[in-house]
Design an enzyme around this catalytic site. Structure first.
Site, short mmCIF file in Angstrom:
data_model
loop_
_atom_site.label_atom_id
_atom_site.label_comp_id
_atom_site.label_asym_id
_atom_site.label_seq_id
_atom_site.Cartn_x
_atom_site.Cartn_y
_atom_site.Cartn_z
N HIS A 182 0.81 -1.37 0.23
CA HIS A 182 -0.05 0.10 -0.02
C HIS A 182 0.84 1.24 -0.11
O HIS A 182 0.49 2.28 -0.56
CB HIS A 182 -0.94 0.11 1.19
CG HIS A 182 -2.17 -0.86 1.16
ND1 HIS A 182 -2.03 -2.21 1.54
CD2 HIS A 182 -3.35 -0.66 0.70
CE1 HIS A 182 -3.41 -2.62 1.21
NE2 HIS A 182 -3.94 -1.86 0.65
N PHE A 198 4.66 20.38 -1.85
CA PHE A 198 4.90 19.03 -1.49
C PHE A 198 5.69 18.80 -0.15
O PHE A 198 6.70 18.65 -0.13
CB PHE A 198 5.37 18.03 -2.41
CG PHE A 198 4.97 16.66 -2.49
CD1 PHE A 198 3.90 16.12 -2.60
CD2 PHE A 198 6.11 15.87 -2.07
CE1 PHE A 198 3.67 14.76 -2.51
CE2 PHE A 198 5.87 14.48 -1.90
CZ PHE A 198 4.59 13.80 -2.15
N1 RBF Z 1 -1.85 7.44 5.39
C1 RBF Z 1 -0.81 8.15 5.50
O1 RBF Z 1 -1.04 9.40 5.32
N2 RBF Z 1 0.02 7.54 6.00
C2 RBF Z 1 0.49 6.00 5.70
O2 RBF Z 1 1.55 5.63 6.14
C3 RBF Z 1 -0.77 5.38 5.69
N3 RBF Z 1 -0.55 4.17 5.54
C4 RBF Z 1 -1.60 3.37 5.09
C5 RBF Z 1 -1.60 1.73 5.09
C6 RBF Z 1 -2.59 1.25 4.67
C7 RBF Z 1 -2.51 -0.24 4.65
C8 RBF Z 1 -3.89 1.83 4.50
C9 RBF Z 1 -5.13 0.81 4.00
C10 RBF Z 1 -4.11 3.13 4.60
C11 RBF Z 1 -2.97 3.86 4.82
N4 RBF Z 1 -3.08 5.31 4.96
C12 RBF Z 1 -2.02 6.14 5.22
C13 RBF Z 1 -4.38 5.94 4.88
C14 RBF Z 1 -4.69 6.44 3.69
O3 RBF Z 1 -3.91 7.54 3.29
C15 RBF Z 1 -6.24 7.02 3.67
O4 RBF Z 1 -6.55 7.70 4.57
C16 RBF Z 1 -7.05 5.82 3.90
O5 RBF Z 1 -6.62 4.64 3.00
C17 RBF Z 1 -8.35 6.05 3.82
O6 RBF Z 1 -8.90 6.52 2.24
#
Ligand code: RBF
Length: 163
Positions: free
Chosen positions: A88, A113
């Site tokens: 992901h 950014f």
């Molecule tokens: N959002 C971040 O800002 N940083 C991350 O490291 C991050 N890791 C994620 C890992 C997984 C497996 C998932 C499913 C989501 C992650 N997200 C992360 C959240 C993503 O940006 C978003 O808010 C969600 O997927 C909801 O749409």
């Protein structure tokens, strides 16, 4: 030849700061450094709007919506992606970067950014520490440079130096 000079004085400019809450132990530090850089450059408190979003994946849409209001000279995008055991990371990092690029191109509003993509928590904290190497600070300084130089580009009486 004329070279336009960016200014460090951003008085009168209006900024949106879109910040992801995911990994907020890092993103609050990016946010603080960005806001401090703006106020340090003379930006009024009332001219800064912080837009929290759940995660980095949501930054681009919020940045675009903020830009479309016409109320901001630039949008500063802040988030923190830490590489995990899942694929992901790559998807979200790529979608975030492309999304912000498209949002800026579609609206014509400068966006900077400040989304960390790191291998570890330690690395993320290093880039969100005190001082000028904080990536939130850097993203705000880049936004100030961009809005001031673009203002000068737009005005024929632009301040430039003959080089
Ligand atoms: N959002 C971040 O800002 N940083 C991350 O490291 C991050 N890791 C994620 C890992 C997984 C497996 C998932 C499913 C989501 C992650 N997200 C992360 C959240 C993503 O940006 C978003 O808010 C969600 O997927 C909801 O749409």
């Amino acid at each position: 030849m004329i070279e336009l000079q960016p200014s460090r004085d951003a008085r009168g400019f209006r900024f949106a700061v879109v910040v992801a809450r995911f990994n907020d132990f890092v993103t609050v530090r990016l946010r603080k450094a960005a806001v401090d850089a703006l106020t340090g450059a003379g930006v009024l408190d009332d001219d800064i709007t912080v837009v929290p979003v759940p995660g980095s994946f949501e930054i681009a849409l919020a940045a675009r919506k903020a830009a479309e209001t016409g109320r901001f000279d630039a949008v500063i995008c802040l988030g923190c992606l830490i590489r995990g055991a899942t694929p992901h990371f790559e998807y979200i990092a790529s979608a975030t970067a492309h999304g912000i690029t498209s949002a800026s191109a579609a609206t014509g509003v400068p966006m900077t950014f400040g989304v960390l993509t790191t291998n570890s928590v330690e690395e993320a904290l290093e880039r969100a520490g005190a001082g000028a190497s904080n990536k939130g600070h850097e993203a705000a300084v880049a936004a100030i440079e961009l809005v001031t130089v673009l203002r000068r580009l737009a005005h024929p009486e632009s301040k430039g130096v003959r080089v």
